[in-house]
Design a protein around this motif. Structure first.
Motif, PDB file in Angstrom:
ATOM      1  N   TRP A 220       1.430   3.752  -3.276  1.00 50.51           N
ATOM      2  CA  TRP A 220       0.641   4.939  -3.628  1.00 50.51           C
ATOM      3  C   TRP A 220       1.381   6.231  -3.345  1.00 50.51           C
ATOM      4  CZ3 TRP A 220      -2.966   3.977  -6.836  1.00 50.51           C
ATOM      5  CH2 TRP A 220      -3.726   2.810  -6.758  1.00 50.51           C
TER       6      TRP A 220
ATOM      7  N   GLU B  21       0.805  -1.228   0.000  1.00 52.60           N
ATOM      8  CA  GLU B  21       0.000   0.000   0.000  1.00 52.60           C
ATOM      9  C   GLU B  21       0.839   1.279   0.000  1.00 52.60           C
ATOM     10  OE1 GLU B  21      -3.545   0.437  -0.332  1.00 52.60           O
ATOM     11  OE2 GLU B  21      -2.973  -1.500  -1.184  1.00 52.60           O
TER      12      GLU B  21
ATOM     13  N   ARG C 160      -0.026  -3.981  -9.993  1.00 51.59           N
ATOM     14  CA  ARG C 160      -1.298  -4.354  -9.369  1.00 51.59           C
ATOM     15  C   ARG C 160      -2.200  -3.153  -9.110  1.00 51.59           C
ATOM     16  NH1 ARG C 160       1.817  -8.569  -7.112  1.00 51.59           N
ATOM     17  NH2 ARG C 160       2.587  -7.331  -5.385  1.00 51.59           N
ATOM     18  N   ARG C 161      -1.602  -1.990  -9.007  1.00 50.22           N
ATOM     19  CA  ARG C 161      -2.362  -0.766  -8.718  1.00 50.22           C
ATOM     20  C   ARG C 161      -2.543   0.111  -9.954  1.00 50.22           C
ATOM     21  NH1 ARG C 161       0.045  -2.956  -4.700  1.00 50.22           N
ATOM     22  NH2 ARG C 161      -0.896  -2.905  -2.628  1.00 50.22           N
TER      23      ARG C 161
ATOM     24  N   CYS D 164       3.999  -4.277  -7.355  1.00 49.09           N
ATOM     25  CA  CYS D 164       3.062  -3.456  -6.584  1.00 49.09           C
ATOM     26  C   CYS D 164       2.478  -2.352  -7.459  1.00 49.09           C
ATOM     27  CB  CYS D 164       3.763  -2.856  -5.370  1.00 49.09           C
ATOM     28  SG  CYS D 164       4.466  -4.101  -4.264  1.00 49.09           S
TER      29      CYS D 164
END
Length: 120
Positions: A46, A43, A86-87, A83
């Motif tokens: 971001w 997370e 995936r985002r 990561c």
């Protein structure tokens, strides 16, 4: 040879104290003249995007945007390849100076001579 640090942060707003601690340690190390490579995974990926660190808040903590700016000024910031994918984060989405790289680059950095690796 001087020691350096590779810091991987695996948490974002889902675990704010752990996330902020990683950024605080990275910024403190940069301020002390230590070469730092900060990896944003999970997370925390971001925070490689413009404006996202400004949205993060933790009482009694230095604003994340200030910590990120300090690391960018004197160290490296990387968003994990998987990561980011995936985002839906692409290289053109990132803050200037932030890169996308994968596990082979992390392993190479973490196993360098005189490196202290930390994972938060």
């Amino acid at each position: 040879m001087a020691r350096s640090m590779v810091i991987k942060v695996t948490a974002g707003s889902d675990a704010p104290e752990r996330c902020n601690q990683a950024f605080t340690v990275a910024a403190a190390a940069v301020a002390s003249g230590v070469p730092v490579s900060l990896w944003l995974t999970g997370e925390s990926a971001w925070f490689g995007l413009p404006g996202r660190a400004k949205e993060f808040g933790l009482p009694e903590a230095t604003p994340l945007t200030d910590l990120l700016d300090a690391v960018l000024a004197g160290g490296k910031v990387t968003v994990c390849t998987q990561c980011a994918a995936r985002r839906g984060i692409g290289v053109d989405d990132l803050i200037e100076g932030v890169r996308i790289a994968g596990a082979p680059t992390f392993v190479e950095e973490a196993l360098g001579e005189g490196v202290q690796a930390l994972v938060y």
